[in-house]
Enzyme design. Structure first.
Site, short mmCIF file in Angstrom:
data_model
loop_
_atom_site.label_atom_id
_atom_site.label_comp_id
_atom_site.label_asym_id
_atom_site.label_seq_id
_atom_site.Cartn_x
_atom_site.Cartn_y
_atom_site.Cartn_z
N GLU A 210 -12.14 -3.77 10.30
CA GLU A 210 -13.04 -3.52 9.17
C GLU A 210 -14.49 -3.85 9.49
OE1 GLU A 210 -11.53 -5.08 5.50
OE2 GLU A 210 -9.46 -4.52 5.96
N ASN B 165 -4.78 5.06 7.45
CA ASN B 165 -4.88 4.35 6.18
C ASN B 165 -4.98 5.32 5.03
OD1 ASN B 165 -5.13 1.72 4.84
ND2 ASN B 165 -7.15 2.44 4.22
N ARG C 142 -6.58 2.51 12.96
CA ARG C 142 -5.24 2.82 12.47
C ARG C 142 -5.36 3.79 11.31
NH1 ARG C 142 -4.30 0.53 7.52
NH2 ARG C 142 -5.22 -1.50 7.02
N ASP D 64 -10.01 1.05 -3.94
CA ASP D 64 -8.93 1.18 -2.97
C ASP D 64 -8.15 2.47 -3.28
OD1 ASP D 64 -6.83 0.63 -1.07
OD2 ASP D 64 -7.30 -1.49 -1.24
N ASN E 207 -10.13 5.42 2.06
CA ASN E 207 -9.04 5.16 1.11
C ASN E 207 -8.92 6.28 0.08
OD1 ASN E 207 -7.20 2.87 0.96
ND2 ASN E 207 -9.02 1.59 1.18
N GLU F 208 0.85 -1.21 0.00
CA GLU F 208 0.00 0.00 0.00
C GLU F 208 0.88 1.25 0.00
OE1 GLU F 208 -2.56 1.68 -0.18
OE2 GLU F 208 -4.36 0.45 0.07
#
Length: 296
Positions: free
Chosen positions: A126, A107, A105, A203, A154, A23
């Site tokens: 999630e 992201n 967290r 994403d 995202n 990522e």
């Protein structure tokens, strides 16, 4: 050093460097290197496509994204907050820790044309809509919440004129379009595009120099490009299901790098998709935009 193989379609290269959850792609023009993370293995990767030199550093907690500031220093989002990172030494110094639940967290992140940092947070399991979208004007100011209610946030992407931001609510399969005011703050939010079930989930994202929005398809085996009116005009299939992020790089910003993951795949699926988790490089016929450094 790493060798690559090249398929005969889409001028594709697979560089390897397999990640459980690749990522956070970022092209750094200070050193002409590509950076990305493996969230689950707590790693920051560095890769020079010209020399083919690949390095990584492992830390004590999940690391979710990487950018650089105006001095060329690395700034990274870890599970617990934002840190200045000395990659050569493998050391980090905290900048700020947003007041997030311990189950959350950080992201995904990006820098807008004015040098402000935008980043999201998410429930690491999630399950719960505890994630937020933050804006941080510079390294000395605290982040400001600009949206909330995300299970998985995202890909914030801001247009070159700073008037529009795109942001994903991944589990809703929805890309949202925000109109920004003259201060760079959101004033309206509306759905821009929604993934069909067979497309997976949206994403990471990046914008090209022609205004196209490239979106990674988690569970969708590829990437899609949206035109400004919300239509898909390009789709590129990849030989892996979990596609996570996209970034233009190279000295001419004419290569599209793509991270993937093997997280969530069974042993049988990993045998079926041996390149899952690898870094890909594509020639898509358009160039990207230079990344703006984060305000010091």
């Amino acid at each position: 050093m790493s060798n690559y193989h090249q398929d005969l379609f889409h001028a594709r290269k697979c560089w390897g460097f397999s990640c459980q959850l690749g990522e956070g792609l970022h092209w750094n023009s200070f050193d002409n290197c590509l950076y990305w993370v493996d969230i689950r293995r707590n790693r920051i990767h560095q890769f020079n496509p010209e020399s083919q030199l690949h390095l990584y550093r492992t830390f004590t907690e999940s690391v979710c994204w990487v950018v650089h500031n105006q001095l060329g220093e690395m700034v990274a989002g870890f599970a617990s907050g934002i840190y200045r990172v000395d990659f050569a030494r493998g050391e980090r110094t905290v900048i700020v820790q947003p007041p997030e639940p311990s189950s959350n967290r950080l992201n995904d992140a990006s820098i807008d044309p004015s040098g402000c940092l935008w980043f999201g947070t998410m429930d690491d399991s999630e399950q719960l809509p505890t994630g937020k979208l933050y804006r941080m004007a510079n390294m000395s100011e605290r982040p400001q919440v600009v949206d909330d209610g995300y299970v998985v946030s995202n890909g914030p992407v801001i247009t070159p004129d700073s008037r529009v931001m795109y942001h994903n609510s991944t589990l809703e399969r929805t890309i949202y379009r925000f109109i920004l005011d003259s201060r760079g703050m959101p004033v309206t939010k509306e759905p821009f595009a929604k993934f069909e079930d067979d497309m997976g989930c949206p994403d990471g994202m990046i914008m090209d120099a022609e205004g196209g929005l490239w979106v990674a398809q988690w569970g969708g085996h590829g990437i899609v490009r949206y035109s400004e009116d919300g239509r898909i005009d390009v789709r590129i299939e990849l030989p892996v299901p979990q596609v996570t992020n996209v970034c233009f790089g190279g000295k001419n910003l004419d290569r599209l790098f793509v991270t993937t993951a093997y997280q969530g795949l069974s042993l049988q699926q990993r045998l079926k998709y041996p390149q899952a988790g690898c870094l890909f490089e594509l020639n898509v016929g358009v160039r990207g935009l230079a990344a703006t450094p984060f305000n010091c």
